[in-house]
Structures are given as structure tokens and as C-alpha cells.
Design an enzyme around this catalytic site. Structure first.
Site, short mmCIF file in Angstrom:
data_model
loop_
_atom_site.label_atom_id
_atom_site.label_comp_id
_atom_site.label_asym_id
_atom_site.label_seq_id
_atom_site.Cartn_x
_atom_site.Cartn_y
_atom_site.Cartn_z
N ASN A 123 -9.73 0.71 -0.74
CA ASN A 123 -8.03 0.47 0.24
C ASN A 123 -7.66 0.11 -1.47
O ASN A 123 -7.99 -1.04 -1.60
CB ASN A 123 -7.32 -0.51 0.77
CG ASN A 123 -6.61 -0.30 0.99
OD1 ASN A 123 -5.75 0.34 0.37
ND2 ASN A 123 -5.58 -1.06 2.11
N CYS A 150 0.85 -0.94 0.22
CA CYS A 150 -0.02 0.10 -0.06
C CYS A 150 1.21 1.64 -0.06
O CYS A 150 0.00 2.86 0.30
CB CYS A 150 -1.13 0.16 0.98
SG CYS A 150 -2.03 -1.52 0.74
N HIS A 210 -3.20 7.40 2.23
CA HIS A 210 -3.87 6.52 1.64
C HIS A 210 -4.68 6.10 2.07
O HIS A 210 -5.11 6.41 3.55
CB HIS A 210 -2.59 5.50 2.45
CG HIS A 210 -3.02 3.62 1.90
ND1 HIS A 210 -3.20 4.11 0.85
CD2 HIS A 210 -3.05 2.52 2.77
CE1 HIS A 210 -4.09 2.28 0.83
NE2 HIS A 210 -3.53 2.05 2.24
N1 COA Z 1 -18.79 -7.26 8.66
C1 COA Z 1 -19.25 -7.55 9.84
N2 COA Z 1 -18.36 -7.49 11.25
C2 COA Z 1 -17.00 -8.08 11.05
C3 COA Z 1 -16.24 -7.49 9.43
C4 COA Z 1 -17.75 -7.18 8.54
N3 COA Z 1 -16.99 -7.39 7.64
N4 COA Z 1 -15.10 -7.61 10.14
C5 COA Z 1 -15.38 -8.55 11.25
N5 COA Z 1 -15.93 -7.70 11.63
C6 COA Z 1 -16.54 -8.24 13.88
C7 COA Z 1 -15.14 -8.87 14.39
O1 COA Z 1 -15.52 -10.66 13.89
C8 COA Z 1 -15.03 -8.40 15.71
O2 COA Z 1 -16.40 -9.81 15.71
P1 COA Z 1 -15.96 -10.32 17.27
O3 COA Z 1 -15.74 -9.01 17.98
O4 COA Z 1 -17.32 -10.99 17.27
O5 COA Z 1 -14.90 -11.50 17.20
C9 COA Z 1 -15.28 -7.51 15.16
O6 COA Z 1 -16.26 -7.23 14.36
C10 COA Z 1 -14.69 -6.23 15.08
O7 COA Z 1 -13.62 -6.95 15.27
P2 COA Z 1 -12.21 -6.33 14.27
O8 COA Z 1 -10.89 -6.93 13.84
O9 COA Z 1 -12.04 -5.92 16.03
O10 COA Z 1 -13.14 -4.75 14.13
P3 COA Z 1 -11.69 -3.45 13.89
O11 COA Z 1 -12.81 -2.30 14.67
O12 COA Z 1 -10.48 -3.66 14.24
O13 COA Z 1 -11.84 -2.93 12.07
C11 COA Z 1 -10.93 -3.69 10.09
C12 COA Z 1 -11.52 -3.46 11.01
C13 COA Z 1 -10.13 -4.15 9.89
C14 COA Z 1 -11.72 -2.26 9.28
C15 COA Z 1 -9.73 -2.59 10.62
O14 COA Z 1 -8.48 -3.33 11.90
C16 COA Z 1 -9.06 -1.96 10.08
O15 COA Z 1 -8.94 -1.34 9.24
N6 COA Z 1 -7.37 -2.38 9.57
C17 COA Z 1 -6.70 -1.73 9.12
C18 COA Z 1 -5.94 -2.02 8.14
C19 COA Z 1 -5.47 -1.41 7.32
O16 COA Z 1 -5.12 -0.46 7.23
N7 COA Z 1 -4.54 -1.63 6.20
C20 COA Z 1 -3.09 -1.79 5.91
C21 COA Z 1 -2.38 -1.26 4.86
S1 COA Z 1 -3.44 -1.38 3.58
#
Ligand code: COA
Length: 323
Positions: A280, A114, A250
Site C-alpha cells: 500500500n 490513501c 487503490h
Molecule cells: N502476520 C501473522 N498474523 C497476523 C498478522 C501478520 N502480519 N497481522 C495480524 N495477524 C493476526 C492477528 O493478530 C489475528 O490473530 P488472532 O485471531 O489470534 O487475534 C489474526 O491474524 C486476524 O487478524 P485480523 O486483523 O482480523 O485479520 P484480517 O483478515 O482483517 O487482515 C488486514 C488484516 C490488516 C490485512 C486487513 O484487515 C486489512 O487489509 N485492512 C484494511 C487495510 C486498508 O485498507 N487500509 C486502508 C486504507 S489505507
């Protein structure tokens, strides 16, 4: 006298096919509200059969050249940031070069996931500063949806396809003021796609090619790291937060973008956000945001722009630009 790289044209290209959050609700156990609340994404563009990273990149490149008022014959350097090349080789840069018909110039891919757009910009800037190259085409192009695991709701909602291009020309006027490129391979287990040529494809659908990510760990690292690179960039240029007119980040997650803007004490009115429309798009994302910022008339000549990115590797980087 210092030679600067000056942006003289930008362009972008997105596949026509759009996938909304509602479309994803039909594939995995997710909902529009969750995706919007946790990421800011409403839709993403998806490449269809016949569209590849190089075809998207070629279209973006043509538009950027047109804006710059030059032709492919005028460029002497072509760099493509991508982590989803059409082929192992020829490089995507060579494929785009073939489409443009500019034989003989320097052409290469840069894989920094990225951060690919910032890395490609940084490399092109160094080539131009050396005096050996005068005009560069810097492309960020991706078809990430080709390696998304459509059964994994934690990743498949995040990514989209697209391409952006920037024309850089040697100039006595600034220009790119500085670029800062970093990497740390120690956390490779948090974000990866673990198949390849020498490790081999797997006996799984799509050869086992899929993005895997521990989202919340990546999130925390991204916020912390971007805060650091912003400070490093300002310090290297002896500038204050208030000297920056626009943050062009980004586009991975609106919450990461907001956190970085907060660290810069910037209002969201000074931040370019396209993640809602594009998701993304990895190496394409910063260039797509820059192109939109320029085309919309938000960014004007003379403005100071801070571009930044964080991605798999981990890699991260920034570019401070007087537009
Ligand atoms: N729809 C519904 N629920 C979802 C889901 C979706 N698409 N994806 C995850 N969940 C759930 C998980 O299973 C989890 O449930 P649980 O608590 O019962 O286990 C809950 O939502 C929270 O998950 P978590 O991963 O802690 O959420 P988050 O707030 O961290 O958000 C991302 C997830 C991926 C959106 C976030 O972590 C993120 O953006 N990460 C970085 C991405 C990034 O920058 N990539 C990098 C460079 S490319």
C-alpha cells in the site's frame, strides 16, 4: 463548450530497495503465507537514506512530462497528494517545483491519506475546468515506511514507498468525465497517526510517529464505501457497469480490490493489480497502477477507466476517465 482534463502522460518512480515478506519474517512474528493470503502483498519498495517523498515525486514527474512531450515550463499547476511530506513547509509540491525549476506556478499539497491521488486529480480537474489553468502535473508520492511501527505486525507488513505522476491538459475531448470526493471524520479512531505540530511529538522513538489501524473494521468500511462510490459514479454519468473497461483501484489489499470488482460484476482480467509488488503506497498507489496499466499496453486510448480509493480520515473518492 465544456473543458475536459485529458491525461497526456504518466510516470512512476519506486525506490530500488525491495523488502520481501521473507525479510519481514526476520523482524516481526509473521509469515509470507499469511501476508499473501490476507493481503495479496509479496513485496514492497522502501526508501533509503537520501530518498524522500519529494525526490521520489520529482523522478515520477520528470518521466510523466517526458511521456507527455512537454517540459516543466509548460505546466501551470502542480498538486501533490501526500500524507508523508518531507517537511511541514515548504510543501512537497514546492520542493518538487524547485527540482523542476518551474517558478511562479500554482503549487500545493493535498492530504487525503490513501485517497490523495484521487483528491489531487479531482482538485486539478476543477482548476482546469475553470479555464484558468491549462496543464497540470498531479503527483502522488509517499514514504510511508518512515512512519510505520516496525514492531507492529498488523500494520508494518502493509505499506511501501513510491511515487506516481499524471500530466493533465485542457482539451475539448474527454477526459476526466467526473470525480467524486468524500470524507467522514467520525471514525478517525480506526486509522490514524496521532502526532503533529499542534498536538506535539511524543517522547518515544521516532517522536511517536506511527500508523495505527484497526484492520478488520477499516476493511469492512472500505468494502462497503467503495461499493457505494462505484454506484454514485456510474449514476452521475448515466453509465452501466458494463461501460467500464478497467477498474484501477487503490492498492491496499487484494481482497478489498476483489470485492469491489465483484460488485461491478467485473472479471479480475479487467482490474489492475499492483499491490503484490508495491504494497500500500497510499497516495501514490492509484497513479502507479494507472502508469503500469498504460505502459503494459493493457489500457488503450478511448477506454473507460474507473479509479477509486479509500483511506485514513476516512476519505474516499473516484474518478471516471475516458482515456
Ligand atoms: N502476520 C501473522 N498474523 C497476523 C498478522 C501478520 N502480519 N497481522 C495480524 N495477524 C493476526 C492477528 O493478530 C489475528 O490473530 P488472532 O485471531 O489470534 O487475534 C489474526 O491474524 C486476524 O487478524 P485480523 O486483523 O482480523 O485479520 P484480517 O483478515 O482483517 O487482515 C488486514 C488484516 C490488516 C490485512 C486487513 O484487515 C486489512 O487489509 N485492512 C484494511 C487495510 C486498508 O485498507 N487500509 C486502508 C486504507 S489505507
Amino acid at each position: 463548450m465544456r473543458i475536459y482534463s485529458r491525461i497526456t502522460g504518466t510516470g512512476s518512480h519506486l525506490p530500488a530497495k525491495i523488502m520481501t515478506n521473507a525479510d519481514l519474517e526476520k523482524i516481526v512474528d509473521t509469515d509470507d503465507q499469511w501476508i499473501q493470503d490476507r493481503t495479496g502483498i509479496k513485496q514492497r519498495h522502501v526508501a533509503v537514506e537520501g530518498e524522500t517523498t519529494s525526490t521520489l515525486g520529482l523522478e515520477a514527474a520528470k518521466k510523466a512530462l517526458k511521456v507527455a512531450g512537454i517540459t516543466a515550463d509548460d505546466i501551470d499547476l502542480l498538486i501533490v497528494g501526500t500524507t508523508t511530506p518531507d517537511l511541514i513547509f515548504p510543501s512537497t509540491a514546492c520542493l518538487i517545483q524547485k527540482g523542476l525549476g518551474c517558478s511562479g506556478i500554482t503549487a500545493m499539497d493535498v492530504n487525503a491519506a490513501c485517497s490523495g491521488s484521487i483528491y489531487a486529480l479531482g482538485v486539478a480537474d476543477k482548476f482546469i475546468q475553470s479555464g484558468q489553468h491549462k496543464r497540470a502535473l498531479v503527483i502522488g508520492a509517499e514514504t510511508l515506511t518512515r512512519m510505520v511501527d516496525w514492531t507492529d505486525r498488523t500494520t508494518c507488513v502493509l505499506f511501501g514507498d513510491g511515487a506516481s505522476a499524471i500530466v493533465l491538459e485542457a482539451s475539448e475531448e474527454p477526459g476526466i468525465l467526473s470525480t467524486h470526493l468524500h470524507a467522514d471524520g467520525m471514525n478517525d479512531h480506526l486509522l490514524n497517526a496521532t502526532v503533529g505540530v499542534s498536538t506535539g511529538l511524543k517522547n518515544e522513538p521516532n517522536g511517536g510517529l506511527k500508523i495505527r489501524m484497526k484492520g478488520s473494521e477499516v476493511f469492512k468500511t472500505a468494502v462497503m464505501t467503495l461499493g457505494r462510490i462505484v454506484k454514485e459514479t456510474l449514476k452521475a454519468n448515466d453509465m452501466k457497469k458494463t461501460d467500464i473497461d478497467w477498474l484501477i483501484p487503490h492498492q491496499a489489499n487484494l481482497r478489498i480490490i476483489t470485492a469491489t470488482a465483484k460488485k461491478l460484476s467485473m472479471s479480475m482480467d479487467q482490474v489492475i493489480v499492483t499491490v503484490d509488488k508495491h504494497g500500500n503506497t497510499s497516495a501514490a498507489s492509484v497513479g502507479l497502477a494507472l502508469d503500469e496499466a498504460i505502459k503494459s499496453g493493457k489500457v488503450a486510448r478511448g477506454d473507460v477507466l474507473l479509479l477509486e480509493a479509500f483511506g485514513g480520515g476516512f476519505t474516499w473518492g473516484s474518478a471516471l476517465i475516458k482515456y
